[in-house]
Design an enzyme around this catalytic site. Structure first.
Site, PDB file in Angstrom:
ATOM      1  N   ASP A  33       0.830  -1.201   0.000  1.00  0.00           N
ATOM      2  CA  ASP A  33       0.000   0.000   0.000  1.00  0.00           C
ATOM      3  C   ASP A  33       0.865   1.252   0.000  1.00  0.00           C
ATOM      4  O   ASP A  33       1.631   1.482   0.942  1.00  0.00           O
ATOM      5  CB  ASP A  33      -0.908   0.014   1.229  1.00  0.00           C
ATOM      6  N   MET A  35       0.735   5.233   0.098  1.00  0.00           N
ATOM      7  CA  MET A  35      -0.154   6.343   0.464  1.00  0.00           C
ATOM      8  C   MET A  35       0.646   7.629   0.590  1.00  0.00           C
ATOM      9  O   MET A  35       1.758   7.622   1.117  1.00  0.00           O
ATOM     10  CB  MET A  35      -0.860   6.050   1.789  1.00  0.00           C
ATOM     11  N   MET A 135     -12.687  -1.675  -3.299  1.00  0.00           N
ATOM     12  CA  MET A 135     -12.316  -1.431  -1.904  1.00  0.00           C
ATOM     13  C   MET A 135     -13.505  -1.767  -1.004  1.00  0.00           C
ATOM     14  O   MET A 135     -14.621  -1.295  -1.233  1.00  0.00           O
ATOM     15  CB  MET A 135     -11.907   0.028  -1.694  1.00  0.00           C
ATOM     16  N   GLY A 140      -6.959   4.027   3.264  1.00  0.00           N
ATOM     17  CA  GLY A 140      -6.163   4.925   4.102  1.00  0.00           C
ATOM     18  C   GLY A 140      -5.555   4.272   5.324  1.00  0.00           C
ATOM     19  O   GLY A 140      -4.468   4.652   5.745  1.00  0.00           O
ATOM     20  N   PHE A 141      -6.263   3.299   5.898  1.00  0.00           N
ATOM     21  CA  PHE A 141      -5.765   2.671   7.120  1.00  0.00           C
ATOM     22  C   PHE A 141      -6.080   1.182   7.118  1.00  0.00           C
ATOM     23  O   PHE A 141      -7.120   0.767   6.620  1.00  0.00           O
ATOM     24  CB  PHE A 141      -6.385   3.317   8.364  1.00  0.00           C
ATOM     25  N   GLY A 142      -5.181   0.388   7.690  1.00  0.00           N
ATOM     26  CA  GLY A 142      -5.430  -1.027   7.862  1.00  0.00           C
ATOM     27  C   GLY A 142      -6.284  -1.284   9.089  1.00  0.00           C
ATOM     28  O   GLY A 142      -6.505  -0.405   9.917  1.00  0.00           O
ATOM     29  N   GLY A 143      -6.778  -2.516   9.207  1.00  0.00           N
ATOM     30  CA  GLY A 143      -7.509  -2.923  10.394  1.00  0.00           C
ATOM     31  C   GLY A 143      -8.948  -2.463  10.473  1.00  0.00           C
ATOM     32  O   GLY A 143      -9.585  -2.591  11.522  1.00  0.00           O
ATOM     33  N   ASP A 173     -10.199  -5.613  -1.103  1.00  0.00           N
ATOM     34  CA  ASP A 173      -9.185  -5.138  -0.158  1.00  0.00           C
ATOM     35  C   ASP A 173      -9.881  -4.371   0.952  1.00  0.00           C
ATOM     36  O   ASP A 173     -10.549  -3.370   0.693  1.00  0.00           O
ATOM     37  CB  ASP A 173      -8.188  -4.234  -0.897  1.00  0.00           C
ATOM     38  N   GLY A 174      -9.713  -4.871   2.186  1.00  0.00           N
ATOM     39  CA  GLY A 174     -10.262  -4.167   3.334  1.00  0.00           C
ATOM     40  C   GLY A 174     -11.118  -5.056   4.208  1.00  0.00           C
ATOM     41  O   GLY A 174     -12.202  -5.467   3.793  1.00  0.00           O
ATOM     42  N   GLY A 175     -10.615  -5.410   5.376  1.00  0.00           N
ATOM     43  CA  GLY A 175     -11.390  -6.222   6.297  1.00  0.00           C
ATOM     44  C   GLY A 175     -11.569  -7.666   5.862  1.00  0.00           C
ATOM     45  O   GLY A 175     -12.457  -8.356   6.367  1.00  0.00           O
ATOM     46  N   GLY A 195      -4.646  -8.228   5.424  1.00  0.00           N
ATOM     47  CA  GLY A 195      -3.570  -7.631   6.205  1.00  0.00           C
ATOM     48  C   GLY A 195      -3.452  -8.236   7.585  1.00  0.00           C
ATOM     49  O   GLY A 195      -2.693  -9.171   7.819  1.00  0.00           O
ATOM     50  N   SER A 196      -4.249  -7.720   8.528  1.00  0.00           N
ATOM     51  CA  SER A 196      -4.153  -8.197   9.905  1.00  0.00           C
ATOM     52  C   SER A 196      -4.557  -9.657  10.036  1.00  0.00           C
ATOM     53  O   SER A 196      -4.078 -10.356  10.933  1.00  0.00           O
ATOM     54  CB  SER A 196      -5.010  -7.313  10.830  1.00  0.00           C
TER      55      SER A 196
END
Length: 228
Positions: A33, A35, A135, A140-143, A173-175, A195-196
């Protein structure tokens, strides 16, 4: 349609990036990522880190550019070693020209859509792309928590890809986690950024295998995949 898992190093330990890249061997891609603190309210990494990562791992790099002026900056990420470069529809001035330039330099060209951006206005651009990223959180942010309201958009995107007979990938991508990946696969996604869910696990490589197994089992039963 082969399921692909792309762990996001945004959730990794940035002081040990080379080791963290190796920790997910067996993944199809390493999601990076980028940014700029303008297009999104966060600042991460850029071309020098991508160059270093490309030397540190055999896993191809999947660079997601959450930046302004991707028309200007995206080609440099191909030159830095990225195998796939994703730019945002909301930021690109000339998306077709940019996609063609990325492809001409030897990488896969991908376009991302924020949650509020519909796919329909970009239908005619799909043949110019190798992948479309929906998305499933605000970039902008992970988690962040997965946005279930994106599932109909994933379905509509898969329908458009099928209608045009395209062999393009559909990434989410995302969650994305063990709790959400099956819903994404059923809706039509085949490339999953996690990610997490990967880097927060005791064994990241095992987490990749488990996510892949979940997605493959769901895809095998999904209506959209039966004709492929």
């Amino acid at each position: 349609m082969a399921v692909q898992i792309s762990p996001s190093i945004l959730s990794a330990d940035f002081s040990r990036l080379a080791e963290e890249a190796k920790a997910v061997q067996g993944a199809d891609w390493l999601h990076v990522d980028v940014m700029d603190n303008h297009f999104v309210p966060n600042l991460t990494l850029g071309v020098p880190v991508v160059e270093s990562l490309s030397r540190a791992t055999d896993t191809p790099l999947d660079c997601h550019l959450m930046i302004e002026q991707p028309d200007r900056w995206a080609p440099a990420y191909v030159e830095a070693g990225a195998g796939s470069v994703t730019f945002h529809a909301e930021a690109a001035a000339a998306p077709v020209r940019l996609a063609r330039e990325i492809r001409a330099k030897g990488a896969r060209a991908s376009m991302a859509l924020k949650p509020a951006t519909p796919i329909e206005p970009y239908e005619d651009l799909l043949p110019e792309l190798d992948m479309l990223l929906v998305m499933t959180v605000e970039p902008g942010f992970g988690g962040q928590a997965f946005l279930d309201i994106m599932l109909p958009k994933i379905r509509r995107t898969r329908e458009l890809i099928s209608r045009h007979g395209l062999e393009m990938w559909l990434q989410v991508d995302g969650g994305v986690s063990a709790d959400t990946i099956e819903r994404c696969a059923e809706a039509g996604a085949d490339v999953f950024v996690a990610g997490s869910a990967v880097y927060g696990a005791d064994d990241p490589a095992a987490a990749v295998r488990a996510l892949r197994r979940q997605a493959e089992e769901t895809t095998a039963k999904a209506g959209w995949a039966r004709g492929h």
